[in-house]
Structures are given as C-alpha cells and as structure tokens.
Design an enzyme around this catalytic site. Structure first.
Site, PDB file in Angstrom:
ATOM      1  N   SER A  68       0.609  -1.169   0.136  1.00 49.92           N
ATOM      2  CA  SER A  68      -0.199   0.079  -0.056  1.00 49.92           C
ATOM      3  C   SER A  68       0.998   1.344   0.084  1.00 49.92           C
ATOM      4  CB  SER A  68      -1.163   0.104   1.170  1.00 49.92           C
ATOM      5  OG  SER A  68      -1.962  -1.268   1.348  1.00 49.92           O
TER       6      SER A  68
ATOM      7  N   HIS B 293       0.524   4.463   4.371  1.00 44.07           N
ATOM      8  CA  HIS B 293      -0.113   5.301   3.371  1.00 44.07           C
ATOM      9  C   HIS B 293       0.333   6.590   3.142  1.00 44.07           C
ATOM     10  CE1 HIS B 293      -3.973   2.301   3.138  1.00 44.07           C
ATOM     11  NE2 HIS B 293      -2.774   1.633   2.956  1.00 44.07           N
TER      12      HIS B 293
END
Length: 300
Positions: A205, A251
């Site tokens: 991610s 993230h």
C-alpha cells in the site's frame, strides 16, 4: 484508478473504448501530443520542451523530415522509451503474486520472517528479540511485497496496474522503479517510527500510494482535469483513516514520498535533470535511513 484523458478528437478510439494511438490503432495509450492533442503510443511520442509531440508535428515544426529526437525519443522525465511500457509493472506484479503464493504454502513461519515490526518476542523463546530494531532491516523491504488476504493483494495489485503503467511510460523504467521502491520504503520507515514496536504491518500500500501521489503530480504537469484524481485520493484517505486494521503511516509516508519524487522527476530543468531527479531520490532515501536509525536507537 488510472484516469484517461478526454477522448481524442480524430476518432481513433471508439466511443467509450480505450484510447489508441492514431498511427497504431491496435495500441492503447494514455499519452497525447501536446501540440495537436492526438493520442500517441510510446513508439511515436517524441520529447518536446513540454510533454510529447507526434512525428507529424515534429516534421512540421522543424520544416524538414528529420528531427534529432525522432531516432531517440525520451519520456517526459527524460528516461528511455521502451517497447513495453509496462514491463517493470508486470515484474512487480509477478513478485507480489509469487510472494503471496509462497506465504500461502509456507503459512505462518514465512509471514513472521518477512513481516515489518519494530521489536518483539517471537513464539520461540530461544530466539529472543526480533524486528527491525534488532538489525533485521530487510523487513522494511520484504514487507512491501507481503500480503496475507486475497482482498488485500487484489486491491493493491489493481492499484499497481492502473497507476503503474501510465507512470512507467511517462517516467521511464529506472525512474519509475526508483519511485515505487522509495515510496514503499518511506511508508515502511514512517510505520516503524510511529507504530507500536510489536505491531506487525505488511502490504504494497505504501508504494501504491506513492504511485497515486505521483499520478496527481503528473496529471497536473500535463494539464489534465485534476478532479478525478483528487476524488480518488480523498476516497482512499477516508478509507485509510476510518477502516480498522490499516497502517495509515505506510499510506501517508508513501503518498508524500511519491509526490515529492514525482515533482522532481517531471519539473526538473532539462540542463540539470539528472542532478535534480537523482538528488531528490537520494534525499528521500537519506531521510528513510535517518528515521530508521533514530527509531532503532530509541528502541534499543
């Protein structure tokens, strides 16, 4: 999600279908000539001071049938134009899928060996402390290719495919790979710095969010409509901070690193392009190393 520019005006793409090169209708593309706005593939695009030109516009602009860049086209960021603009993306996809299958086969032992965590005791009392703080720095890298659930890897690989291809075509293979790896490492470093030492994290991610940040920068550079990518970014950030079990640090770290590297990639002045681009990559790597060293000192 990869945003295609508005449909071309010369009818080279069917309504609602994928955009194709006006000279090679069998080749999908997301790149347009900045002079005539016709879609062009990687074999046809020729680097200009802003974006790319098609062969016809180059011939018209030079007044002859030749142009020095025509034989050696470069990407927007100055990289070499490749015959397969998604090769690195395909390799990254393959590595992620191979590791996923290996983890399914080996079960928990391999997962624990590759997982990112700061410092914790393992199930084996004789093993003592393990983690990045104990010298296992490779976990910052291996965790980027590690997934445990089908839904998790499916979302990440879809993001990698949609975002990676256009970025690889625009940046070139080496610059694109540097963007991907450094974004993932930045996400791992921020997670290591902020998360609880025993908290395990995994997934691509951070790297995919780096591609998302770079896509926003590239679309702004190409003067595309920013609303779709902003909406996509907002939706992903909402999920990041509202869904349980998500390592938001990865993230955010990946997103910031990807955007900063992309700014250097696509806005570097041509006469100092390599210095600015690789200098930015070096600075991001230096920050990653500094964060890891300081966190390790605090945990040991």
């Amino acid at each position: 999600m990869d945003q295609q520019p508005p449909q071309d005006q010369d009818g080279s793409a069917a309504a609602g279908g994928p955009l194709t090169c006006y000279r090679h209708p069998d080749r999908e593309t997301g790149i347009r000539c900045t002079r005539c706005d016709r879609p062009i593939c990687t074999d046809c695009m020729i680097e200009a001071s802003v974006g790319f030109h098609c062969p016809e516009c180059v011939r018209e602009g030079s007044g002859t049938g030749h142009h020095p860049a025509a034989n050696r086209p470069r990407t927007l960021a100055g990289g070499s134009v490749a015959a397969d603009p998604r090769l690195v993306t395909k390799i990254l996809l393959g590595i992620n899928l191979a590791v996923f299958i290996a983890v399914l086969a080996a079960r928990r032992p391999l997962l624990e060996d590759l997982l990112l965590f700061g410092r914790a005791h393992t199930d084996d009392p004789a093993a003592g402390w393990e983690g990045v703080a104990e010298g296992q720095w490779y976990r910052l890298l291996t965790s980027m290719f590690l997934h445990q659930e089908v839904l998790h890897i499916a979302f990440n690989m879809l993001g990698l495919w949609w975002l990676g291809g256009p970025l690889e075509a625009a940046l070139g293979r080496i610059r694109y790979l540097a963007l991907y790896m450094l974004s993932g490492l930045a996400g791992s470093a921020l997670t290591y710095w902020i998360a609880a030492p025993a908290q395990g994290t995994l997934g691509a991610s951070g790297a995919v969010f780096g591609l998302l940040g770079a896509t926003a920068v590239l679309m702004r550079r190409m003067n595309y409509d920013m609303r779709p990518v902003i909406a996509l970014l907002v939706v992903n950030l909402v999920f990041t901070f509202t869904w349980s079990g998500i390592a938001w640090q990865a993230h955010v770290g990946g997103l910031v690193a990807g955007a900063l590297i992309a700014i250097a990639m696509v806005h570097a002045p041509r006469e100092r392009r390599n210095l600015v681009q690789y200098g930015a990559c070096g600075l991001v790597l230096l920050v990653v190393v500094l964060v890891v060293v300081l966190r390790t000192a605090a945990l040991t």
